[in-house]
Motif scaffolding. Structure first.
Motif, PDB file in Angstrom:
ATOM      1  N   ALA A   1       0.192   5.750  -7.523  1.00 59.77           N
ATOM      2  CA  ALA A   1      -1.017   6.583  -7.588  1.00 59.77           C
ATOM      3  C   ALA A   1      -0.723   7.993  -8.122  1.00 59.77           C
TER       4      ALA A   1
ATOM      5  N   GLN B   1      -9.020   2.955 -11.740  1.00 57.03           N
ATOM      6  CA  GLN B   1     -10.183   3.830 -11.698  1.00 57.03           C
ATOM      7  C   GLN B   1      -9.925   5.078 -12.524  1.00 57.03           C
TER       8      GLN B   1
ATOM      9  N   GLU C   1       0.578   4.029  -2.929  1.00 53.92           N
ATOM     10  CA  GLU C   1       0.195   5.407  -2.570  1.00 53.92           C
ATOM     11  C   GLU C   1       1.278   6.429  -2.896  1.00 53.92           C
TER      12      GLU C   1
ATOM     13  N   SER D   1       0.833  -1.207   0.000  1.00 59.18           N
ATOM     14  CA  SER D   1       0.000   0.000   0.000  1.00 59.18           C
ATOM     15  C   SER D   1       0.867   1.256   0.000  1.00 59.18           C
TER      16      SER D   1
ATOM     17  N   SER E   1      -6.646   1.459  -6.728  1.00 62.21           N
ATOM     18  CA  SER E   1      -7.063   1.129  -5.376  1.00 62.21           C
ATOM     19  C   SER E   1      -6.612  -0.295  -5.054  1.00 62.21           C
TER      20      SER E   1
END
Length: 92
Positions: A22, A47, A18, A14, A33
């Motif tokens: 991202a 997304q 991030e 993660s 995500s």
């Protein structure tokens, strides 16, 4: 065999998504995500502008997967979860 548990992978995966991935996708109007990690497979969902983009498969394989493999472990696999399949990961 993966030397980490799925729970051990959660924080580093993660964090990389991030901090590195991202922001790069956001430059083109996209997003990513992290949905789940199961047996060394990392389930993500693209997304925004990434949905339906012809480059999304290459982005997952050559950017996301490659970054996670280089930073964490070479056996990690990325699985893109299409919209509506969030509760059916075992089918992917």
């Amino acid at each position: 065999m993966m030397p980490f548990s799925d729970e051990d992978l959660k924080l580093p995966v993660s964090s990389i998504i991030e901090s590195k991935i991202a922001p790069m996708l956001a430059q083109d109007g996209g997003a990513i995500s992290l949905l789940s990690i199961k047996n060394g497979k990392i389930y993500v969902q693209l997304q925004g502008a990434c949905v339906g983009c012809s480059s999304s498969g290459s982005t997952l394989k050559y950017v996301v997967e490659k970054e996670l493999q280089a930073s964490i472990h070479p056996d990690l696999v990325i699985v893109n979860v299409p919209q509506g399949m969030e509760n059916k990961l075992e089918e992917l």
